[in-house]
Design a protein around this motif. Structure first.
Motif, PDB file in Angstrom:
ATOM      1  N   ILE A   7       7.681  39.119  44.617  1.00 17.74           N
ATOM      2  CA  ILE A   7       8.130  39.850  45.952  1.00 17.74           C
ATOM      3  C   ILE A   7       6.997  40.627  46.482  1.00 17.74           C
ATOM      4  CG2 ILE A   7       9.448  41.782  46.982  1.00 17.74           C
ATOM      5  CD1 ILE A   7      11.716  40.881  45.137  1.00 17.74           C
ATOM      6  N   GLY A   8       6.014  41.262  45.807  1.00 16.95           N
ATOM      7  CA  GLY A   8       5.025  41.887  46.212  1.00 16.95           C
ATOM      8  C   GLY A   8       3.608  41.219  46.430  1.00 16.95           C
ATOM      9  N   PHE A  56       0.072  43.753  45.530  1.00 18.47           N
ATOM     10  CA  PHE A  56       0.950  44.843  44.919  1.00 18.47           C
ATOM     11  C   PHE A  56       1.156  44.805  43.614  1.00 18.47           C
ATOM     12  CE2 PHE A  56       5.385  46.133  44.406  1.00 18.47           C
ATOM     13  CZ  PHE A  56       5.216  47.225  45.088  1.00 18.47           C
ATOM     14  N   ALA A  69       2.631  52.999  45.945  1.00 19.68           N
ATOM     15  CA  ALA A  69       3.194  51.442  45.739  1.00 19.68           C
ATOM     16  C   ALA A  69       4.398  51.690  44.763  1.00 19.68           C
ATOM     17  CB  ALA A  69       2.042  50.804  45.023  1.00 19.68           C
ATOM     18  N   SER A  78       7.404  52.352  47.067  1.00 17.21           N
ATOM     19  CA  SER A  78       7.473  51.783  48.224  1.00 17.21           C
ATOM     20  C   SER A  78       8.847  51.149  48.549  1.00 17.21           C
ATOM     21  CB  SER A  78       6.358  50.942  48.300  1.00 17.21           C
ATOM     22  OG  SER A  78       6.541  49.719  47.388  1.00 17.21           O
ATOM     23  N   ASP A  79       8.924  50.713  49.897  1.00 14.06           N
ATOM     24  CA  ASP A  79      10.116  49.821  50.019  1.00 14.06           C
ATOM     25  C   ASP A  79      10.069  48.380  49.323  1.00 14.06           C
ATOM     26  OD1 ASP A  79      11.126  51.668  51.825  1.00 14.06           O
ATOM     27  OD2 ASP A  79      10.137  50.820  53.819  1.00 14.06           O
ATOM     28  N   THR A  80       8.793  47.802  49.368  1.00 18.63           N
ATOM     29  CA  THR A  80       8.668  46.697  48.278  1.00 18.63           C
ATOM     30  C   THR A  80       9.364  46.986  46.966  1.00 18.63           C
ATOM     31  OG1 THR A  80       6.646  46.092  49.743  1.00 18.63           O
ATOM     32  CG2 THR A  80       7.049  45.070  47.375  1.00 18.63           C
ATOM     33  N   GLN A 131      12.945  46.545  47.062  1.00 14.09           N
ATOM     34  CA  GLN A 131      13.336  45.111  47.043  1.00 14.09           C
ATOM     35  C   GLN A 131      13.293  44.486  45.747  1.00 14.09           C
ATOM     36  OE1 GLN A 131      11.196  42.904  50.110  1.00 14.09           O
ATOM     37  NE2 GLN A 131      10.914  44.884  51.422  1.00 14.09           N
ATOM     38  N   VAL A 132      12.324  44.901  44.756  1.00  6.44           N
ATOM     39  CA  VAL A 132      12.281  44.563  43.450  1.00  6.44           C
ATOM     40  C   VAL A 132      13.507  44.910  42.955  1.00  6.44           C
ATOM     41  CG1 VAL A 132      11.050  44.795  41.349  1.00  6.44           C
ATOM     42  CG2 VAL A 132       9.543  44.432  43.463  1.00  6.44           C
TER      43      VAL A 132
END
Length: 418
Positions: A202-203, A207, A219, A222-224, A227-228
């Motif tokens: 995803i990242g 990332f 990190a 984070s929003d990422t 999502q993970v």
């Protein structure tokens, strides 16, 4: 060709063994955790190679696939002032022992055999400490593989997913057909293996480096990363209800016997595939985990060389030279399922998955996307790794929200780094 070489090696060993251990001019004591199945068979290749050089092998096996029990035993041996000649270690363990000044120096044999020219730089970062080689890399495993039952996918009209969206769509279709989408064993290191794949997929590599290897708080929060954990929650819905505590090889068996369609697992799964008389890359497809094509997570088994007496050093050097020979690297990794730690071993005798790995690692190294796996002891210190394991497993086995998991991850990692 590979089997011919191995057969010759076995014949040599049989002859040498017949002479008797008393004839061995030197001996090495090796602590390791390769005690079962393909791993034990792979280790025998090293024993046999040393026997052909008249070096005896004093075995010190400690059962436990992740190496935790072996690590505990090793600490006791070193504390007692009686370290083995060498011990199996993952990258971070090797670095930690080197930083404590407990390891010897293999630089003379490394320089004589040009290790620096053939070992990937990312692997050398663990094997070289303060300018000296302290361990010999045995292999390079790739944890970010997605294994697919080809017959099931063909019957369901599915193609290998390259993104997590495609993975979810395929998993939904398998579930509707009454097939477990994801073979998984509910153990912390297995949960973390999947987590590694999702973070990278995803990242992306930058990332992953920032969040996992550097443990950057921004990190991690984070929003990422949210999502993970969203994707991890999806994956938890694709496993069967009996997954908790299952060993990885039993999860692989589900894939092989058609109970499950996919498995996210390292290339050690090939040993199970081969023992089931199936062909890696044909009966069981191997593709990079969704979103990770072009990147390469790795973990390497090293034999760390302890600072031993002068009379024991020649055998230790012989062990290191044997580990790093092209002949051994090929024979060993053909059995183990990994690829050689040397980049100059020909790919011809490796299966399709091994050949793809050998191609992919070159591409990843060129693109700065060859990254140490957190789940397998190459991405973080042991304390931070345990903190990540705890949060990932708690989330996977509960209804914890993704946002809460991100906050817990930040707190756990920050505490572990104090």
């Amino acid at each position: 060709m590979a089997f011919t070489k191995t057969s010759k090696l076995l014949a040599t060993v049989a002859f040498t063994s017949a002479i008797g251990s008393a004839a061995m001019a030197q001996e090495v004591e090796v602590l390791h955790w390769w005690t079962a199945g393909g791993e034990a068979a792979a280790l025998n290749v090293l024993k046999e190679d040393l026997a052909s050089k008249n070096v005896g092998w004093q075995d010190m096996p400690v059962a436990g696939g992740g190496g935790e029990a072996a690590s505990t035993t090793l600490k006791a041996r070193v504390a007692a002032g009686n370290p083995p000649t060498a011990a199996q270690m993952l990258g971070m363990q090797l670095r930690e022992w080197a930083n404590e000044g407990a390891l010897g120096d293999l630089s003379s044999v490394a320089e004589e055999n040009n290790w620096a020219e053939v070992v990937p730089a990312a692997v050398q970062e663990f094997a070289v400490n303060d300018g000296k080689w302290v361990g010999a890399p045995v292999n390079i495993h790739r944890p970010n593989w997605l294994w697919i039952n080809a017959e099931i996918f063909e019957a369901q009209g599915l193609t290998p997913p390259t993104t997590w969206e495609e993975f979810n769509a395929a998993a939904d279709k398998l579930q509707e057909a009454g097939i477990t989408p994801l073979a998984h064993g509910g153990q912390p290191w297995q949960d973390a293996t999947v987590f590694d794949d999702v973070v990278l997929g995803i990242g992306g590599p930058d990332f992953y480096r920032k969040a996992i290897i550097e443990a950057d708080m921004d990190a991690l929060g984070s929003d990422t990363m949210v999502q993970v954990f969203d994707q991890m929650r999806k994956l938890s819905g694709y496993v069967d209800e009996n997954f908790s505590g299952r060993d990885w090889n039993l999860a692989t068996a589900m894939l092989l016997n058609g109970e499950a369609g996919m498995q996210l697992m390292g290339d050690w799964a090939k040993g199970e595939i081969i023992r089931a008389d199936m062909v890696p890359g044909e009966d069981i497809l191997c593709v990079a985990a969704p979103g990770t094509e072009g990147s390469y997570l790795f973990n390497t088994d090293f034999f760390g060389a302890f600072d031993v007496s002068e009379e024991s050093k020649p055998a230790q050097m012989e062990l290191a030279a044997s580990i790093m020979s092209k002949e051994f690297q090929e024979a060993f990794n053909l059995v183990k399922g990994s690829i050689p730690a040397r980049t100059d071993v020909a790919p011809d005798n490796f299966d399709a998955c091994g050949q793809k790995a050998m191609e992919d690692i070159v591409e990843a190294a060129d693109n700065n996307a060859l990254l140490g796996s957190m789940a397998h002891g190459h991405g973080q210190t042991s304390s931070v790794q345990r903190a990540m394991f705890d949060v990932v497993t708690e989330h996977f086995n509960s209804d914890m929200s993704s946002q809460d998991a991100v906050e817990e991850l930040q707190i756990a990692v920050e505490s572990a780094m104090l």
